[in-house]
Write an enzyme that holds these catalytic residues in place. Structure first.
Site, PDB file in Angstrom:
ATOM      1  N   ASP A  93       0.863  -1.178   0.000  1.00  0.00           N
ATOM      2  CA  ASP A  93       0.000   0.000   0.000  1.00  0.00           C
ATOM      3  C   ASP A  93       0.902   1.232   0.000  1.00  0.00           C
ATOM      4  OD1 ASP A  93       1.012   0.217   2.558  1.00  0.00           O
ATOM      5  OD2 ASP A  93      -0.835  -0.384   3.543  1.00  0.00           O
ATOM      6  N   SER A  94       0.307   2.406   0.003  1.00  0.00           N
ATOM      7  CA  SER A  94       1.102   3.630  -0.130  1.00  0.00           C
ATOM      8  C   SER A  94       1.591   4.149   1.211  1.00  0.00           C
ATOM      9  CB  SER A  94       0.250   4.714  -0.776  1.00  0.00           C
ATOM     10  OG  SER A  94      -0.789   5.084   0.124  1.00  0.00           O
ATOM     11  N   GLY A  95       1.071   3.624   2.285  1.00  0.00           N
ATOM     12  CA  GLY A  95       1.414   4.136   3.601  1.00  0.00           C
ATOM     13  C   GLY A  95       0.447   5.193   4.105  1.00  0.00           C
ATOM     14  N   PHE A  97      -2.898   5.199   4.517  1.00  0.00           N
ATOM     15  CA  PHE A  97      -3.927   4.789   5.472  1.00  0.00           C
ATOM     16  C   PHE A  97      -3.375   4.705   6.887  1.00  0.00           C
ATOM     17  CE2 PHE A  97      -6.451   1.650   7.798  1.00  0.00           C
ATOM     18  CZ  PHE A  97      -7.706   2.215   7.669  1.00  0.00           C
ATOM     19  N   ASP A 147      -3.262   8.194  -1.485  1.00  0.00           N
ATOM     20  CA  ASP A 147      -4.583   8.822  -1.563  1.00  0.00           C
ATOM     21  C   ASP A 147      -4.976   9.351  -0.185  1.00  0.00           C
ATOM     22  OD1 ASP A 147      -4.752   6.329  -0.432  1.00  0.00           O
ATOM     23  OD2 ASP A 147      -6.679   5.816  -1.314  1.00  0.00           O
ATOM     24  N   ASP A 314      -7.514  -7.831   0.096  1.00  0.00           N
ATOM     25  CA  ASP A 314      -6.577  -8.038   1.203  1.00  0.00           C
ATOM     26  C   ASP A 314      -7.321  -7.715   2.480  1.00  0.00           C
ATOM     27  OD1 ASP A 314      -6.325  -4.958   0.776  1.00  0.00           O
ATOM     28  OD2 ASP A 314      -5.384  -5.350   2.713  1.00  0.00           O
ATOM     29  N   CYS A 352     -11.339 -29.356   6.058  1.00  0.00           N
ATOM     30  CA  CYS A 352     -10.079 -28.677   5.713  1.00  0.00           C
ATOM     31  C   CYS A 352      -8.910 -29.657   5.735  1.00  0.00           C
ATOM     32  CB  CYS A 352      -9.833 -27.541   6.704  1.00  0.00           C
ATOM     33  SG  CYS A 352      -8.308 -26.617   6.386  1.00  0.00           S
ATOM     34  N   CYS A 354      -5.604 -28.483   5.871  1.00  0.00           N
ATOM     35  CA  CYS A 354      -4.387 -27.763   6.268  1.00  0.00           C
ATOM     36  C   CYS A 354      -3.625 -28.555   7.319  1.00  0.00           C
ATOM     37  CB  CYS A 354      -4.731 -26.368   6.801  1.00  0.00           C
ATOM     38  SG  CYS A 354      -5.344 -26.338   8.499  1.00  0.00           S
ATOM     39  N   CYS A 357      -5.451 -28.788  10.701  1.00  0.00           N
ATOM     40  CA  CYS A 357      -6.601 -29.701  10.733  1.00  0.00           C
ATOM     41  C   CYS A 357      -6.184 -31.163  10.550  1.00  0.00           C
ATOM     42  CB  CYS A 357      -7.628 -29.294   9.676  1.00  0.00           C
ATOM     43  SG  CYS A 357      -8.462 -27.742  10.085  1.00  0.00           S
ATOM     44  N   HIS A 383      -4.500 -22.332   9.712  1.00  0.00           N
ATOM     45  CA  HIS A 383      -5.836 -22.756   9.285  1.00  0.00           C
ATOM     46  C   HIS A 383      -6.624 -21.628   8.626  1.00  0.00           C
ATOM     47  CE1 HIS A 383      -9.756 -24.357   8.847  1.00  0.00           C
ATOM     48  NE2 HIS A 383     -10.212 -23.279   9.483  1.00  0.00           N
TER      49      HIS A 383
END
Lengths: 422, 422
Positions: A93-95, A97, A147, A314, A352, A354, A357, A383
């Site tokens: 991200d741009s930083g 936020f 932004d 994300d 699942c 994974c 699990c 998980h």
């Protein structure tokens, strides 16, 4: 698009798209979910665990990495891929936020965002050019423009001002990005070094006795490109005002980026509002570019946005909730500390496959969580990430088979009901 | 020895032995180091990580598991192996040491150790018979007798009284152990259940909707054997008084156990004192049984004890130090938070092939540690365990080649010097 960044749509199901995004570090099957590695590590898991969970792309936070350990240091060590050990596609991200949400005494002006670090109180200024330079040094495959994140709700006039400022910032980010690319292709840097004196992706130094001694290196004063194949995404703002979203689309598309994100959502507005903004905005974005809905979301939010034409997501939810003992499963959300699991020898999620699990019971995970063991965070994260990434695989498959609506309904049946164990 | 527990010496080099210990859950090459899984998890790593690091046997703490989640619960879920997901050899201590060091308001009598739980203040009594029953339910491959851990230094008379009490407790532990074995072989339990009604190692229940409902089960009132092939080790006490060590050897060997441990060391005495007690005690133990030095220690302590005839070790040092940012490397100990590593792109240990050293730099590990990331504990632990287990592999190889003395000297050269970075 840049020579190494491309996207193609393989299948559609209504507005939903099954695509393939190619970056300098590999191909991403979309719709895709990006686990969040805030400080250069997805909390609780190793790069190997991420691969095994099915991650194809991860996200890093520019704000955190810029303040610590620093973009110059990461560039000297070969960039974010080499630094973190994740060799697949990566987006930062741009930083902006985090500068808004974590920075102290922040002041926003046309110039950029001035704030004090949440770590040590030091003063910083994040400008569109600076955010572009930092990401050029970090070297992800995809960089985001800076932004303005306006606190919602806000008066329409404030949203308009902010949207227009974001568009001006986007222009400055793109100009800087293109300038850096020209400099990288040429012989001369802003500070006069020759391009040959830079190594975009240096091999790690062979350890020698000297490498054990302190070796302070000067911070490069000029810009530096770690990943010459970096793509840059623009971000559509405009709050929840349809006309401003349209305005932002027009302004941002006029600048021209490799692809576009929808920002300013998942910040507390009702889910229906978010879906409505996505419904309005996504179709206005180019069909031949991936669309990224930033910071979203729950499995339901994701399937709803996919069905409205979004390709990338994300969210910290799978990892953060894992550390808080909440598992996403094929039976809904599960709060592992609940006493009913104390004696439950069954796997966390029977559907699942994974590592967690396959290896451990709910009773064991509860024991680890109640005991405050590190292993609770590790195993729950393994998980939850698998659940999210498996869900994305099912979403992709459903688009190919034209059955996304049925998957959407089944996810609603699982996740719309209240927590059965809370 | 029990039908499934055996030991044979393959090579010797001076007093050092290269051996093979066979347990119900597999073979352990000795000398061996046992990572410590206090609460049923080796902090920071999964069973898979342990295997990859080269662990062949791990240790669990009876005190912690007894108080939470409880030995009866673990037995109902199939025992410690199934509960923790570690399917290799496992040893549990008796719980005595933690009852002494963590229990509150503890009172020691001939009966046992009365104390209040450090978790909730509840009162408990740990007797020799109880410690044996608890370990029978937990089901490790090796159980330890309950012994008295006397605070050192103590007057010789107090050490003698304590040593004799430990011998009487050892007798009671062995009697109980043999009684449980007879009951297990027969048809009738102390509480009248038939042996057939018990399942020593039940398969985990197939998950059904019912398994999601609370299913309170009564705590078994009588003893229960989870691992019928369990071996029991006696413990030699006697403080630092040679005659009392000899007395303890005589008393403990007269009872007869599958093997013997040297206890009461590594509790703050000088290293030379510990080595001297080991030199005095180890040769008095049967040559055809493994010898276990409890709670030891540094790489130096281990090689010194191996060269005096010890075969098994356990210590929290590699895992605890990892979480505190201290790495054991082929160049000595390394404090990862040191500023000199901020820019160091080399692997933590150039001579190591663990996942951490293959994937990450010192600079990255420092960044994770300074940032308080979970990954710091995970990655440091993966490395430190590999270092310890690699060191044991080198020790075993050196015994075969008759070069242990040279390895001992090289470990001294690495670890005797002060921390270069502190």
């Amino acid at each position: 698009m840049s020579p190494t960044f491309s996207f193609r749509v393989l299948h559609t199901d209504g507005a939903a798209r099954r695509g393939e995004m190619t970056t300098a570090h590999g191909v991403v099957q979309t719709p895709a979910f990006m686990p969040v590695g805030t400080r250069g590590a997805v909390k609780g898991v190793t790069p190997r665990d991420l691969r095994e969970a099915g991650a194809e792309i991860i996200l890093g936070n520019t704000y955190h990495l810029w303040l610590r350990p620093g973009d110059a240091l990461i560039a000297r060590l070969g960039g974010l891929h080499r630094f973190t050990g994740w060799d697949g596609p990566m987006l930062t991200d741009s930083g902006g936020f985090q500068a808004f949400s974590l920075g102290e005494q922040r002041v926003i002006s046309e110039e950029g965002i001035r704030f004090r670090s949440h770590l040590d109180g030091s003063e910083h200024l994040l400008t569109p050019e600076g955010a572009t330079d930092i990401q050029a040094r970090l070297g992800p495959d995809i960089a985001m423009v800076l932004d303005e994140c306006l606190a919602q709700p806000a008066p329409a006039a404030a949203v308009r001002d902010s949207t227009e400022r974001s568009a001006r910032w986007a222009r400055r980010c793109r100009d800087r990005f293109l300038e850096l690319q020209r400099l990288d292709a040429g012989d001369v840097r802003l500070d006069g070094e020759t391009a040959e004196s830079r190594v975009p992706n240096p091999e790690p130094p062979i350890p020698t006795p000297q490498s054990l001694l302190p070796s302070p290196q000067p911070t490069p004063s000029g810009p530096q490109i770690t990943n010459p194949a970096q793509a840059q995404f623009g971000i559509i703002q405009g709050g929840t005002v349809p006309e401003l979203r349209t305005l932002s689309v027009e302004r941002t598309l006029a600048i021209g980026f490799e692809a576009y994100a929808i920002g300013g959502l998942s910040v507390g507005e009702p889910a229906e509002t978010m879906y409505s903004v996505v419904s309005h905005t996504a179709p206005q974005l180019p069909a031949d570019r991936p669309r990224y809905l930033m910071g979203v979301g729950t499995p339901l939010d994701i399937v709803e946005a996919v069905s409205r034409g979004v390709d990338l997501f994300d969210c910290v939810m799978p990892t953060r909730n894992a550390r808080n003992g909440q598992l996403f499963t094929s039976e809904g959300r599960l709060t592992i500390k609940n006493a009913r699991f104390a004696d439950d020898g069954g796997p966390p999620d029977p559907a699942c496959s994974c590592y967690t699990c396959r290896t451990h019971s709910r009773a064991y995970l509860r024991h680890l969580f109640v005991s405050g063991e590190i292993g609770a965070a590790v195993l729950n994260t393994i998980h939850n990430l698998r659940f999210y990434l498996d869900t994305m695989a099912r979403v992709r498959q459903a688009i190919v088979f034209g059955t996304l609506e049925s998957l959407r309904l089944s996810l609603h049946a699982i996740f719309s009901r209240p927590l059965s164990d809370s």
